[in-house]
Design a protein around this motif. Structure first.
Motif: not given
Length: 246
Positions: A74-76, A106-110, A227-228
């Protein structure tokens, strides 16, 4: 202690200096986090629809890790989406508030992650979940060999700057990655269905592309970048595998 919410601190208290070396053991932590996702999927796939099993596997890992990597993602997304300069990007990434780019990321990745896991053959999915976690952690851990840390220890969120590897340490880490990955490769080899081993080429390519972007934007990396990078490397592995099976 660093990569999970499990109370290992009750067993042993370690010096803060040890946390400078956590990246060295990132693939080993994948045995636990990837194993948890694999076990949850295996236990639930026979009782629930594949989509529900995929959601439970992803959710179990989120609980285990405290959404550590998702926070970095998210921060990335906020920093690289909203920042135009190095200083502005770093400032946005350090802000604890989530922005539009972070939410969308986050929505796209999840959504894509769950959809790809859902598309895996149920008989092969646990082995792939296990291997993908370890391999993506192994690939993304080499960021500290390619880039310097973009902040000082005082500016870092965790107050820790990861130790820079010597050539010998990098070689030892490469061996550690192979040892952590071995159980997953053996498991894939033992499954009855064919597996596209060329899928292992995708995460290193993603790692090189993203670290190149970080070099141009930040001239370095942060913990959020780590993390990203792990999550995007893992997603590329799933995408390659799903292309093969479909």
């Amino acid at each position: 202690m660093f990569f999970t919410r499990l109370p290992f601190w009750r067993i042993k208290r370690v010096d803060s200096e040890c946390f400078k070396h956590v990246v060295d053991y990132r693939p080993v932590a994948g045995l636990l986090t990837g194993g948890t996702a694999a076990v949850v999927f295996w236990c639930t796939s026979g009782q629930f629809p594949p989509m529900a099993a995929a959601l439970m596997a992803v959710g179990a890992r989120l609980l285990l890790t405290g959404a550590l990597h998702k926070d970095g993602l998210a921060d990335f997304c906020d920093g690289f989406g909203g920042g135009t300069t190095r200083e502005r990007t770093l400032s946005i990434m350090k802000d604890s508030h989530i922005g539009t780019y972070g939410v969308l990321g986050l929505i796209f990745h999840t959504g894509l992650l769950v959809g790809l896991i859902f598309s895996l053959p149920p008989a092969c999915a646990p082995a792939i979940l296990f291997t993908a976690d370890i391999y993506a952690k192994a690939c993304s851990s080499f960021i500290i060999l390619q880039l310097p840390y973009a902040r000082t220890a005082e500016q870092a969120k965790s107050g820790v700057v990861y130790s820079v590897w010597t050539l010998r340490a990098a070689c030892v880490h490469f061996g550690r990655c192979l040892a952590a990955l071995a159980p997953g490769v053996v498991w894939l080899y033992c499954i009855s269905a064919p597996f596209p081993y060329w899928a292992f080429l995708f995460p290193p390519v993603v790692e090189l592309l993203l670290t190149g972007w970080m070099r141009r934007r930040l001239q370095g990396y942060t913990g959020d970048c780590c993390g990203a990078l792990f999550l995007w490397c893992e997603l590329s592995f799933y995408g390659a595998v799903v292309m093969f099976y479909t």
